[in-house]
Design a protein around this motif. Structure first.
Motif, PDB file in Angstrom:
ATOM      1  N   ALA A 257       3.999  30.427   0.210  1.00  0.00           N
ATOM      2  CA  ALA A 257       2.609  30.560  -0.621  1.00  0.00           C
ATOM      3  C   ALA A 257       2.593  29.338  -1.511  1.00  0.00           C
ATOM      4  CB  ALA A 257       2.479  31.750  -1.151  1.00  0.00           C
ATOM      5  N   PRO A 258       3.679  29.033  -2.547  1.00  0.00           N
ATOM      6  CA  PRO A 258       3.616  27.860  -3.169  1.00  0.00           C
ATOM      7  C   PRO A 258       3.268  26.406  -2.335  1.00  0.00           C
ATOM      8  CG  PRO A 258       5.221  29.103  -4.013  1.00  0.00           C
ATOM      9  CD  PRO A 258       4.646  29.717  -2.509  1.00  0.00           C
ATOM     10  N   ILE A 259       3.900  26.445  -1.181  1.00  0.00           N
ATOM     11  CA  ILE A 259       3.781  25.211  -0.637  1.00  0.00           C
ATOM     12  C   ILE A 259       2.397  25.196   0.010  1.00  0.00           C
ATOM     13  CG2 ILE A 259       4.483  24.035   1.713  1.00  0.00           C
ATOM     14  CD1 ILE A 259       7.381  25.722   1.451  1.00  0.00           C
ATOM     15  N   GLY A 260       1.688  26.358   0.001  1.00  0.00           N
ATOM     16  CA  GLY A 260       0.283  26.270   0.150  1.00  0.00           C
ATOM     17  C   GLY A 260      -0.521  25.335  -0.798  1.00  0.00           C
ATOM     18  N   TYR A 261      -0.029  25.261  -1.871  1.00  0.00           N
ATOM     19  CA  TYR A 261      -0.592  24.220  -2.882  1.00  0.00           C
ATOM     20  C   TYR A 261      -0.508  22.739  -2.395  1.00  0.00           C
ATOM     21  CZ  TYR A 261       0.139  28.078  -6.354  1.00  0.00           C
ATOM     22  OH  TYR A 261       0.092  28.936  -7.002  1.00  0.00           O
ATOM     23  N   ILE A 262       0.460  22.626  -1.709  1.00  0.00           N
ATOM     24  CA  ILE A 262       0.765  21.234  -1.025  1.00  0.00           C
ATOM     25  C   ILE A 262      -0.128  21.148  -0.022  1.00  0.00           C
ATOM     26  CG2 ILE A 262       2.581  19.428  -0.111  1.00  0.00           C
ATOM     27  CD1 ILE A 262       4.503  21.046  -1.719  1.00  0.00           C
ATOM     28  N   SER A 263      -0.152  22.064   0.855  1.00  0.00           N
ATOM     29  CA  SER A 263      -1.231  21.757   2.195  1.00  0.00           C
ATOM     30  C   SER A 263      -2.604  21.936   1.802  1.00  0.00           C
ATOM     31  CB  SER A 263      -0.781  23.253   3.055  1.00  0.00           C
ATOM     32  OG  SER A 263       0.371  23.887   3.060  1.00  0.00           O
ATOM     33  N   ALA A 264      -2.766  22.550   0.855  1.00  0.00           N
ATOM     34  CA  ALA A 264      -4.194  22.562   0.448  1.00  0.00           C
ATOM     35  C   ALA A 264      -4.619  21.119  -0.037  1.00  0.00           C
ATOM     36  CB  ALA A 264      -4.492  23.321  -0.589  1.00  0.00           C
ATOM     37  N   THR A 265      -3.789  20.426  -0.933  1.00  0.00           N
ATOM     38  CA  THR A 265      -3.857  19.287  -1.538  1.00  0.00           C
ATOM     39  C   THR A 265      -3.699  18.340  -0.292  1.00  0.00           C
ATOM     40  OG1 THR A 265      -2.592  19.926  -3.351  1.00  0.00           O
ATOM     41  CG2 THR A 265      -3.197  17.390  -3.208  1.00  0.00           C
ATOM     42  N   LYS A 266      -3.053  18.416   0.688  1.00  0.00           N
ATOM     43  CA  LYS A 266      -3.180  17.438   2.090  1.00  0.00           C
ATOM     44  C   LYS A 266      -4.542  17.451   2.591  1.00  0.00           C
ATOM     45  CE  LYS A 266       1.726  17.351   3.663  1.00  0.00           C
ATOM     46  NZ  LYS A 266       2.557  18.032   4.725  1.00  0.00           N
ATOM     47  N   GLU A 267      -5.049  18.716   2.798  1.00  0.00           N
ATOM     48  CA  GLU A 267      -6.267  19.170   3.445  1.00  0.00           C
ATOM     49  C   GLU A 267      -7.288  18.134   2.552  1.00  0.00           C
ATOM     50  OE1 GLU A 267      -6.737  23.009   4.412  1.00  0.00           O
ATOM     51  OE2 GLU A 267      -5.147  22.870   5.808  1.00  0.00           O
ATOM     52  N   TRP A 268      -7.241  18.386   1.324  1.00  0.00           N
ATOM     53  CA  TRP A 268      -8.346  17.809   0.311  1.00  0.00           C
ATOM     54  C   TRP A 268      -8.243  16.356   0.594  1.00  0.00           C
ATOM     55  CZ3 TRP A 268      -6.552  14.416  -3.900  1.00  0.00           C
ATOM     56  CH2 TRP A 268      -7.439  13.948  -4.574  1.00  0.00           C
ATOM     57  N   ALA A 269      -7.095  15.778   0.615  1.00  0.00           N
ATOM     58  CA  ALA A 269      -6.880  14.274   0.634  1.00  0.00           C
ATOM     59  C   ALA A 269      -7.519  13.804   1.791  1.00  0.00           C
ATOM     60  CB  ALA A 269      -5.426  13.834   0.750  1.00  0.00           C
ATOM     61  N   GLN A 270      -7.619  14.560   3.219  1.00  0.00           N
ATOM     62  CA  GLN A 270      -8.138  14.419   4.351  1.00  0.00           C
ATOM     63  C   GLN A 270      -9.696  14.403   4.198  1.00  0.00           C
ATOM     64  OE1 GLN A 270      -6.889  17.071   7.205  1.00  0.00           O
ATOM     65  NE2 GLN A 270      -4.710  16.118   7.637  1.00  0.00           N
ATOM     66  N   GLN A 271     -10.007  15.083   3.539  1.00  0.00           N
ATOM     67  CA  GLN A 271     -11.597  15.414   3.317  1.00  0.00           C
ATOM     68  C   GLN A 271     -12.144  14.127   2.268  1.00  0.00           C
ATOM     69  OE1 GLN A 271     -13.116  19.446   2.017  1.00  0.00           O
ATOM     70  NE2 GLN A 271     -13.454  18.269   0.136  1.00  0.00           N
ATOM     71  N   GLU A 272     -11.471  13.706   1.552  1.00  0.00           N
ATOM     72  CA  GLU A 272     -11.673  12.526   0.680  1.00  0.00           C
ATOM     73  C   GLU A 272     -11.577  11.403   1.454  1.00  0.00           C
ATOM     74  OE1 GLU A 272     -12.447  12.497  -2.955  1.00  0.00           O
ATOM     75  OE2 GLU A 272     -12.788  14.340  -2.201  1.00  0.00           O
ATOM     76  N   GLY A 273     -11.124  11.306   2.621  1.00  0.00           N
ATOM     77  CA  GLY A 273     -10.844  10.067   3.552  1.00  0.00           C
ATOM     78  C   GLY A 273      -9.545   9.183   3.262  1.00  0.00           C
ATOM     79  N   ASP A 274      -8.618   9.874   2.423  1.00  0.00           N
ATOM     80  CA  ASP A 274      -7.457   8.978   2.118  1.00  0.00           C
ATOM     81  C   ASP A 274      -6.375   9.920   2.396  1.00  0.00           C
ATOM     82  OD1 ASP A 274      -5.703   7.436   1.071  1.00  0.00           O
ATOM     83  OD2 ASP A 274      -6.587   7.181  -0.971  1.00  0.00           O
ATOM     84  N   PRO A 275      -5.765  10.039   3.533  1.00  0.00           N
ATOM     85  CA  PRO A 275      -4.703  11.015   4.070  1.00  0.00           C
ATOM     86  C   PRO A 275      -3.637  11.010   3.311  1.00  0.00           C
ATOM     87  CG  PRO A 275      -5.715  10.060   6.173  1.00  0.00           C
ATOM     88  CD  PRO A 275      -6.505   9.321   4.907  1.00  0.00           C
ATOM     89  N   ASP A 276      -3.025  10.066   2.710  1.00  0.00           N
ATOM     90  CA  ASP A 276      -2.010   9.873   1.908  1.00  0.00           C
ATOM     91  C   ASP A 276      -2.252  10.343   0.455  1.00  0.00           C
ATOM     92  OD1 ASP A 276      -0.280   9.489   3.861  1.00  0.00           O
ATOM     93  OD2 ASP A 276      -0.280   7.130   4.024  1.00  0.00           O
ATOM     94  N   LEU A 277      -3.311  10.382   0.119  1.00  0.00           N
ATOM     95  CA  LEU A 277      -3.813  10.573  -1.380  1.00  0.00           C
ATOM     96  C   LEU A 277      -2.707  11.751  -2.095  1.00  0.00           C
ATOM     97  CD1 LEU A 277      -5.220   9.386  -3.812  1.00  0.00           C
ATOM     98  CD2 LEU A 277      -7.102  10.922  -3.018  1.00  0.00           C
ATOM     99  N   TRP A 278      -2.642  12.632  -1.301  1.00  0.00           N
ATOM    100  CA  TRP A 278      -1.978  14.140  -1.690  1.00  0.00           C
ATOM    101  C   TRP A 278      -0.501  13.609  -2.414  1.00  0.00           C
ATOM    102  CZ3 TRP A 278       3.063  15.690  -0.036  1.00  0.00           C
ATOM    103  CH2 TRP A 278       3.605  15.272   1.309  1.00  0.00           C
ATOM    104  N   LYS A 279       0.246  12.552  -1.734  1.00  0.00           N
ATOM    105  CA  LYS A 279       1.456  12.031  -2.294  1.00  0.00           C
ATOM    106  C   LYS A 279       1.364  11.586  -3.635  1.00  0.00           C
ATOM    107  CE  LYS A 279       3.115  10.857   2.272  1.00  0.00           C
ATOM    108  NZ  LYS A 279       3.343   9.658   3.290  1.00  0.00           N
ATOM    109  N   THR A 280       0.376  10.954  -3.905  1.00  0.00           N
ATOM    110  CA  THR A 280       0.165  10.456  -5.377  1.00  0.00           C
ATOM    111  C   THR A 280       0.160  11.830  -6.434  1.00  0.00           C
ATOM    112  OG1 THR A 280      -1.489   9.260  -4.493  1.00  0.00           O
ATOM    113  CG2 THR A 280      -1.095   8.899  -6.866  1.00  0.00           C
ATOM    114  N   TYR A 281      -0.247  12.752  -6.013  1.00  0.00           N
ATOM    115  CA  TYR A 281      -0.347  14.119  -6.960  1.00  0.00           C
ATOM    116  C   TYR A 281       0.829  14.742  -6.619  1.00  0.00           C
ATOM    117  CZ  TYR A 281      -5.247  13.049  -7.888  1.00  0.00           C
ATOM    118  OH  TYR A 281      -6.239  12.479  -8.321  1.00  0.00           O
TER     119      TYR A 281
END
Ligand SMILES: Nc1ncnc2c1ncn2[C@@H]1O[C@H](COP(=O)(O)OP(=O)(O)OP(=O)(O)O)[C@@H](O)[C@H]1O
Ligand SMILES: [Zn+2]
Length: 676
Positions: A257-281
């Motif tokens: 479940a807590p890894i779910g925070y990471i997965s959701a951030t990855k999906e958010w980054a994809q939606q933002e059109g910048d798939p690697d953006l999750w890494k910054t966060y």
């Protein structure tokens, strides 16, 4: 100051609707904080989503007789919508059944496995032979070895927060069959938390500004020493363990479940059109990671998840975990299963979101458990939102329309009092910011409301309704100051009352995004027109409160009805068998106690053709006096039997209620009539 903030809110289990407790524990606090931070123009994102794995989901599915997928699909959609309607603005609301999540959590497991982090053990676990399955987590209930709470789950005691394993429970019972489980051997992978003890302590030493209830809780677990925790389970619903030898096993829900925070951030980054953006966060040192949760989640966010992140090595660790204690409802513990809850969806059908945001905000269980009651809801809406904030804004804007043509009067030769009052806007703004920065959200709301109190007091003391008669300059100055306060309030209250304040700002002609730095000073120009505002808050009537209390009562009764356990039906019999029983109407004519037999009464019963002596086990429910003339149904052909030295000739029919109390089976028929 860090460059960016990543806020997560606990992933709610998708096994039921969102209730006020959830909101008070995690989602309102996070939303208040994030909305404040957005106004300060910090880079911040807010991540949440549905927790779709774990035993609570499968238990809910079994209860309804549907597939777990049906349950999670339903509640994911409903909860996402309810949050939105309540004004909780997540940047992304994911779900742990997504492919990205399955991949991400499996990659996490594999990395830790390959690095040799896990300990593999074959151990005795609880097993329910009737249900033919192991009983992890909530599939077992029993007494908490730590605090003695009798309803503790196999993974955690919700009373004291201790995380448990099923075998630690005293007197464990299967949640499926109610039987006492047996034990069987099974293989699992464990995170050896003891190996991370020192690292966790060092990490906690560097954290500042933690709430004492959270820091204290974590310290006490560390002092007790940390045990190995299994990260896999014998279940079919969940993320499959990515090992060949682990067929039929899934990841423990609190591992994934807590890894779910990471997965959701990855999906958010994809939606933002910048798939690697999750890494910054997640992987840049200059991110502040903050988890908003209720107290039962502390151990997972302050011990298990940080240890998992440390073991992986590439991730930032939480900067703060401002966990809340629990909210009760009308002085009783909230309970989804007993129907003792106010569902957000139901609330929104009857009232505006902002009213609840305010009232809940003022009673957040920040340092200890707190209580929501409908009466207090009414009080706060009426005496604070309506009488203080609403009243101040309304008297200010309507006065401006009546006597200043709807335009902001100029400030000419202001007195010291005018200037001091204007200066209080800045002072309150500082206090509010300070409170938000320290996660003291109740204080932030109180200090925000205090500015409206200051405004009201000033308006009353300045008596513009007097000065307008002979001193328009003073009167204009008063209204100028009050309008500047109104403008500040329309910004300061935004995190708490987003809908109402958006409306108010429109009336004051503020357009575009609102910024913290714009609050204070002269926010409205002299001569600027303002719209004649509507009343911001209507008062709550007593009937509305009663209606809600009635609803609550009805729902718990319905739930009790649904949960009611009826005795199983006995095997079928032939009609002839039934007809062998001779039942007659009768009337009790005498009744007396039997010595040394607490439960028994000796009765004389008129059965028409004769009077019978019958011994009946009803002394706990009836006293002899109240039985005279009681109509009864009697089995008259039961073989006689001596009870405590008295011969009983027949049996009186009784029905037994759930609580064990007895009621007579009555008839109007004359004694001696056949009953069949
Ligand atoms: N009464 C409450 N007061 C404060 N926080 C709560 C309360 N109930 C749940 N929470 C918090 O809400 C978040 C989401 O809850 P979760 O979906 O895990 O449900 P839960 O704890 O099983 O609640 P319930 O059994 O009532 O459905 C968690 O962080 C939890 O701590
Ligand atoms: Zn306990």
């Amino acid at each position: 100051m860090s460059k960016r903030t990543l806020v997560t809110s606990a992933l709610p289990y998708a096994n039921g609707p969102i209730h006020l407790g959830h909101l008070a524990g995690a989602y309102l606090p996070s939303d208040l904080y994030v909305r404040y931070k957005r106004m300060t123009e910090e880079d911040i994102i807010h991540i949440c989503g549905s927790d779709e794995h774990g035993v609570p989901i499968t238990i809910a599915a079994e209860k309804e007789g549907v597939d777990p997928q049906d349950i999670v699909d339903r509640f994911h959609t409903r909860n996402k919508q309810a949050f939105k309607d309540f004004g909780i603005n997540f940047d992304y609301y994911g779900r742990t059944s997504s492919t990205v999540h399955h991949q991400t959590s499996q990659e996490f497991f594999t990395k830790l496995y390959e690095d040799g982090v896990f300990v593999q053990k074959t151990e005795e676990q609880l097993y329910d032979p009737k249900a033919e399955m192991f009983l992890p987590d909530r599939y077992v209930k029993g007494t908490c070895p730590n605090c003695g709470y009798e309803e503790a789950y196999g993974d955690q005691c919700e009373n004291c927060g201790t995380s448990l394993s099923p075998t630690e429970l005293i007197d464990p019972k299967s949640a499926i069959t109610g039987d006492t489980p047996e034990t069987r051997k099974t293989k699992h992978w464990y995170l050896p938390l003891g190996d991370f003890q020192q690292k966790l302590e060092d990490w906690l030493d560097t954290r500042e500004n933690w709430k004492p209830n959270v820091a204290g809780q974590v310290k006490s677990w560390l002092n007790d020493g940390l045990a190995d925790r299994a990260v896999t389970r014998d279940l079919t619903w969940g993320v499959p363990v990515p090992l060949e030898e682990a067929d039929g096993k899934v990841l423990y829900v609190w591992f994934d479940a807590p890894i779910g925070y990471i997965s959701a951030t990855k999906e958010w980054a994809q939606q933002e059109g910048d798939p690697d953006l999750w890494k910054t966060y997640w992987q840049d040192e200059e991110t502040d990671l903050i988890h908003f949760i209720g107290k039962d989640n502390i151990v997972f966010h302050c011990i298990m998840f940080p240890a998992t992140l440390m073991a992986h090595g590439d991730y930032v660790l939480p900067k703060n975990v401002p966990a809340n204690e629990f909210l009760n409802l009308e002085s009783k513990k909230l309970s989804t299963s007993r129907g003792w809850a106010v569902w957000l969806e139901d609330y929104l059908e009857d009232f505006e979101p902002d009213l609840l945001r305010y009232v809940l905000g003022t009673i957040l269980p920040e340092t200890k458990d707190s209580d929501f009651s409908w009466e207090n809801f009414q009080n706060k809406v009426n005496s604070e939102l309506a009488d203080i904030l609403g009243n101040f804004v309304f008297r200010t804007t309507s006065f401006t329309h009546k006597y200043f043509d709807g335009k902001v009067p100029s400030l000419t030769n202001p007195t010291e009092k005018d200037q001091q009052t204007l200066a209080q806007i800045e002072q309150q703004k500082e206090k509010v910011a300070e409170a938000y920065e320290h996660f003291k959200l109740r204080e932030a709301i109180t200090e925000t409301m205090n500015l409206a109190r200051i405004g009201n007091k000033y308006f009353t003391e300045m008596e513009p309704w007097q000065s307008r008669k002979n001193d328009m300059e003073t009167c204009g100055n008063t209204l100028h100051v009050c309008l500047q306060i109104t403008a500040a309030l329309s910004h300061l209250f935004d995190p708490i009352l987003p809908e109402n304040m958006a409306q108010l700002r429109k009336e004051l002609s503020f357009t575009g995004s609102i910024r913290w730095k714009d609050i204070g000073g002269s926010m409205l120009d002299s001569g600027q027109p303002i719209q004649k505002g509507e009343i911001l808050f209507t008062k709550i009537e007593d009937e509305q409160v009663e209606e809600q209390l009635e609803k609550l009562k009805e729902r718990t009764q319905q739930q009790e009805e649904m949960d009611k356990q009826y005795e199983p039906i006995k095997d079928n019999i032939e009609f002839g068998d039934f007809m062998k029983i001779d039942i007659r109407a009768g009337k009790i004519t005498e009744a007396s106690a039997i010595e040394k037999a607490d439960k028994l009464l000796k009765l004389t019963v008129d059965v028409g053709f004769e009077k019978r002596t019958i011994v009946s086990g009803i002394a706990n429910d009836f006293s002899p006096d109240e039985l005279i003339d009681q109509s009864v149904c009697v089995v008259v052909n039961l073989a006689p039997k001596a009870l405590m030295g008295v011969e009983s000739n027949g049996m009186i029919l009784m029905s037994e209620e759930d609580d064990g109390s007895l009621k007579f089976v009555e008839t109007d028929a004359e004694p001696g009539s056949m009953v069949s």
